[in-house]
Enzyme design. Structure first.
Site: not given
Ligand code: ATP
Length: 899
Positions: A290, A334, A729, A733
């Protein structure tokens, strides 16, 4: 400063925050000095919750003796003593002790590994010390510290809010209240219940929105979380699905073994065997056959696997995730930081009059203009710098040649640009003190701040171009503000689109001067210009994506970025082809409204852009509806639901918010996509290894059962003694099974399709192999006895002891060699297999051989095991037949009779 030894604030919510600051001798502008922080740390101790559950070696040892198997062995020992078989009795007692010691070490090691894993998660805190906001391990926080927290952070000590901007927290971990709670600096009555102390922040809760400065009032075990000790001492890890499968599988085996035992027992009695001897044999067989050690060996393999992954920057938080990883067949990742390097640098500036690529020279604190340095003199450029400095929650400064930074990498990138410009961030902040803020969220994709200024008020905003343009009504052209009509708007969208196509991440910047204080201020802005950031792909990702493809794992990019930027990166990484369409978040209907056609389209898309966190959740739902095992990465607080829903939620260790890290099943310390692939490979390997040692243990045990059953049923004049069964064993084992548990990945492990969770651990094909392996070993073992008699002792009477010895040793060596059969990939040669090349297997084989021979070399053991082999010829027979069993099994593998 002379301050009392212990400073406490019993009810910090009852007085205004200035009083609390005074009481704790805290300075809201500069925070504590480093020296004072060290002094307080000595005084109060580290800010950590001492977990009540400590590994208790004594309990682990005691537990080893409380198992049905130990009980069976004890009965066998008792029987031996009762019938005055002293040697046997003592030997069985020795086996009990050795078994307990082995069990103890395995369990102790498993517990220690789990503890080591727990310690790997250290949460940082942003704290004001010596006038600077810096990041420290939250364990070093002391009362009187001023901390800064923002959306996505975990609150790491009990603190009194002293300045807040739209602050909301999730205190469900503490109070059970699941709705976000708004926090402010108000003063509250003493009797206010915990859940309503709106001016307090509590350790272990999360910030869901906004940001705040707060004064630490209690740390470690003195926090509310610390005092509710029971909450912290969470229940131990629940059994993983694999462990459960193994347990139920072991149960089935017990029944099979019991049936076989009854047959052996009855056959023995019919054949006139000694009753006591038969009972002892049965007990020994039960204990041997077992596989009671399976669950702990598999836990150990999982825990070791987790530690190995931790060394490769992958923190797996639950044992069960290791298994799920092995079966993952879609990874939603992402872009920023996972597929790209996240060294986000401002590389391009577009204002109305022109555009230029830029290069930052941090050492010289200057900007190199690649195309047009006249931009530097424009009003719009001044505005860009001002917005970049003000609408920002990151920190960046250069001290004695070393750069210090914390916060969002893109915002740090902006601060670097400001650092290289004429006016420094601190000067902007002095001129425009911040009064209010609309924090960035991946839903709105914009951020805005409201400041005081000499003329009145100033609003600074930045965000995704098409989103921020919604809030703009004018644009700065030269030094004039002109209306932003439809054609101008389209021009700006085109500028952004063009640059995004070349892989730049584009951000728009806008502002407004106003004479009145406004609470809603994200409107009627004036566009100042665009900044483009470069964030090159990580070099190792293309290879990792190719590996996923061959492993039958679909990789999907889900990003908040612009579709053109997303496509550019996807093309560079081989994640999409030129003709593939990028799906825009705007084109994605809610999950409930999806038609079959939409679903197919979603399933065939590999790049999704401008996606909101809610849409990520929809994608997970769709994949799960199609019975796929989803790995989903995320970093923001809004990603938490998708991370939770995915089969494997993957948070980023560097970039991810603490909330994301808390809810995720796995944290990537280096944020790299290739680490996910590595983890999947590890997951597959661990599952493979668990399978290997289960098959190995079962085939060894079954071969013993077959040998004994054959001898009993055919009434042969030789049989294994109970103590010999136990010895075999002990030898075969433990070590080979453990060595199999740490085998490296099979050569083609990432070319196989993911295994499905409904797949049994031992499928039909493997059952067949198991049966064949055991039969071959049993037949070879019994044949060795006949060969020895026929070839060497034909003219003598049957020597029962010698026959028994040959049986004993051939069985041991066949089992030890059998470990080399434990690879199941077709087309892999014996010598190149992961088992043959595993040095631990070799160590185990060597150690087992020594142990087996010491039964012959050490007189005391020799007597107990009744070993009496004399000539080298008999030894040769043993060795030849042991190798023969390996050879036959190999041949059957080669002929594809078995796997
Ligand atoms: P991922 O999802 O691949 O990480 P990402 O970083 O672009 O991509 P988000 O963080 O959701 O995704 O950001 C979306 C969008 O918001 C960005 O493409 C940018 O245009 C804007 N953004 C990101 N960070 C900021 C910030 N700190 N202040 C203002 N706008 C921002």
């Amino acid at each position: 400063m002379s301050i009392p030894e212990i400073i406490t604030t019993e009810t910090p919510w009852t007085s205004n925050y200035e009083a609390a600051l005074k009481q704790l001798h805290a300075d809201p502008e500069h925070g504590l000095s480093a020296a004072e922080a060290v002094r307080r740390l000595d005084l109060y101790g580290y800010n950590r919750i001492e977990s009540g559950k400590k590994i208790n070696p004594l309990m682990i040892m005691v537990n080893q003796f409380i198992s049905p198997f130990m009980l069976l062995l004890a009965i066998a020992a008792g029987l031996s003593f009762f019938f005055q078989e002293w040697l046997d009795g003592i030997a069985i007692m020795a086996v009990i002790v050795i078994n307990a010691v082995i069990g103890f070490f395995m369990e102790f090691q498993a517990e220690r590994s789990m503890e080591a894993l727990k310690k790997l998660t250290i949460v940082p805190a942003r704290v004001l010390r010596d006038g600077r906001l810096s990041e420290i391990p939250s364990e070093e926080l002391v009362s009187g510290d001023i901390i800064f927290i923002e959306g996505g952070d975990m609150v790491t000590a009990d603190a009194r809010v002293i300045k807040s901007t739209q602050l909301q927290t999730d205190e469900s971990a503490l109070t059970g209240e699941s709705l976000p709670i708004e926090k402010n600096v108000s003063v509250l009555p003493e009797k206010t219940p915990l859940a309503e102390r709106y001016n307090m922040l509590y350790k272990g809760t999360f910030v869901t929105n906004g940001n705040a400065y707060a004064l630490v009032v209690q740390t470690g075990m003195h926090t509310e979380l610390g005092t509710i000790a029971s909450m912290v001492q969470k229940a131990g890890q629940a059994a993983t699905p694999l462990e459960k499968k193994i347990r139920s599988f072991s149960k089935k085996l017990i029944w099979m073994t019991v049936i076989l035992l009854v047959i052996i027992f009855i056959a023995g009695i019919i054949n006139g065997q000694n009753l006591v001897q038969m009972m002892e044999t049965s007990i020994a067989l039960a204990v041997a056959a077992i596989p009671e050690g399976l669950p702990i060996v598999s836990t150990l393999a999982l825990a070791f696997g987790m530690l190995r992954m931790a060394r490769h920057n992958v923190l797996v938080k639950k044992l069960s995730s290791v298994e799920t990883l092995g079966g993952t067949n879609v990874i939603c990742t992402d872009k920023t930081g996972t597929l790209t390097q996240n060294k986000i640098e401002a590389a391009f500036i577009q204002i109305n009059e022109g555009a230029s690529r830029i290069n930052l020279d941090i050492a010289g604190a200057s900007i190199k203009w690649m195309d047009g340095n006249e931009i530097e003199d424009r009003a719009a450029y001044d505005q860009l710098c001002c917005i970049a400095a003000l609408c920002n929650t990151a920190t960046y400064y250069s001290e004695g040649g070393t750069e210090k930074e914390s916060g969002d990498p893109m915002e740090v990138g902006l601060l670097k640009m400001v650092y290289c410009g004429h006016t420094k961030q601190l000067d902007y902040i002095k001129e425009y003190p911040k009064l209010d803020e609309v924090p960035f969220s991946s839903d709105t994709k914009v951020m805005a701040t409201f400041h005081g200024s000499k003329q009145g008020y100033y609003i600074a905003a930045k965000g995704a171009v098409e989103e921020l343009l919604h809030s703009c009504t004018s644009v700065l052209e030269g030094s004039e503000v002109v209306a932003l009509d439809e054609s101008k708007r389209n021009n700006w969208l085109n500028y952004a689109e063009q640059r995004a196509q070349s892989g730049l991440r584009m951000l728009a910047f806008a502002y407004r001067n106003t004479s009145e204080k406004e609470s809603y201020f994200l409107h009627q802005l004036t566009l100042a210009g665009l900044i483009g950031f470069i964030d090159p792909p990580r070099p190792e990702v293309s290879q990792a994506i190719a590996e996923c493809k061959s492993a039958g794992i679909k990789v999907v990019m889900i990003t908040g970025d612009h579709p053109a930027t997303a496509k550019n990166i996807a093309l560079q990484l081989g994640l999409a082809n030129q003709e593939d369409e990028v799906m825009h978040g705007n084109a994605m209907k809610p999950y409930a409204e999806l038609t079959a056609e939409d679903k197919t389209k979603w399933l065939n898309t590999s790049v999704f852009a401008r996606v909101s966190p809610a849409q990520k959740l929809d994608l997970v739902s769709l994949y799960q509806e199609k019975k796929m095992v989803v790995g989903m990465t995320g970093d923001g607080v809004n990603d938490a639901p998708a991370l939770k829903k995915a089969d494997i939620g993957i948070a980023m260790g560097q970039r991810g918010t603490q909330v994301a890290q808390e809810v995720a099943d796995m944290v990537l310390k280096d944020d790299a996509f290739s680490s996910i692939v590595l983890a999947i490979k590890q997951g597959r390997t661990i599952f493979d290894n668990i399978r290997k040692f289960i098959i190995f243990l079962l085939s060894c045990n079954m071969s013993e059962l077959f040998v004994i059953a054959t001898a009993a049923i055919l009434n042969l004049h030789f049989q294994l003694f109970p103590i010999q069964i136990l010895y075999i064993n002990l030898i075969t084992d433990v070590l080979p099974a453990l060595a199999l548990g740490v085998t490296k990945a099979a050569p083609h492990i990432m070319e196989r399709k993911p295994f499905s969770s409904s797949e049994p651990i031992i499928d039909r094909e493997r059952w067949k192999a198991l049966f064949v392996y055991s039969s071959v070993i049993a037949i070879a073992t019994i044949s060795a006895v006949f060969a020895s008699h026929g070839l060497l002792h034909a003219d003598e009477a049957w020597n029962t002891d010698l026959c028994n010895n040959i049986l004993f040793y051939t069985l041991i060596f066949s089992q030890v060699l059998h470990v080399f059969n434990m690879y199941f990939e077709r087309g892999v040669s014996f010598f190149k297999s992961e088992v043959f090349t595993n040095r631990y297997v070799w160590y185990a084989v060597f150690a087992c051989t020594i142990l087996a021979l010491s039964a012959y070399w050490i007189p005391a053991i020799r007597d107990v095991l009744k070993i009496t082999i004399h000539g080298w010829k008999d030894w040769s027979i043993i060795i030849v037949f042991a190798f023969l069993s390996l050879l036959i099994n190999q041949l059957l593998k080669r002929l594809k009779v078995i796997i």
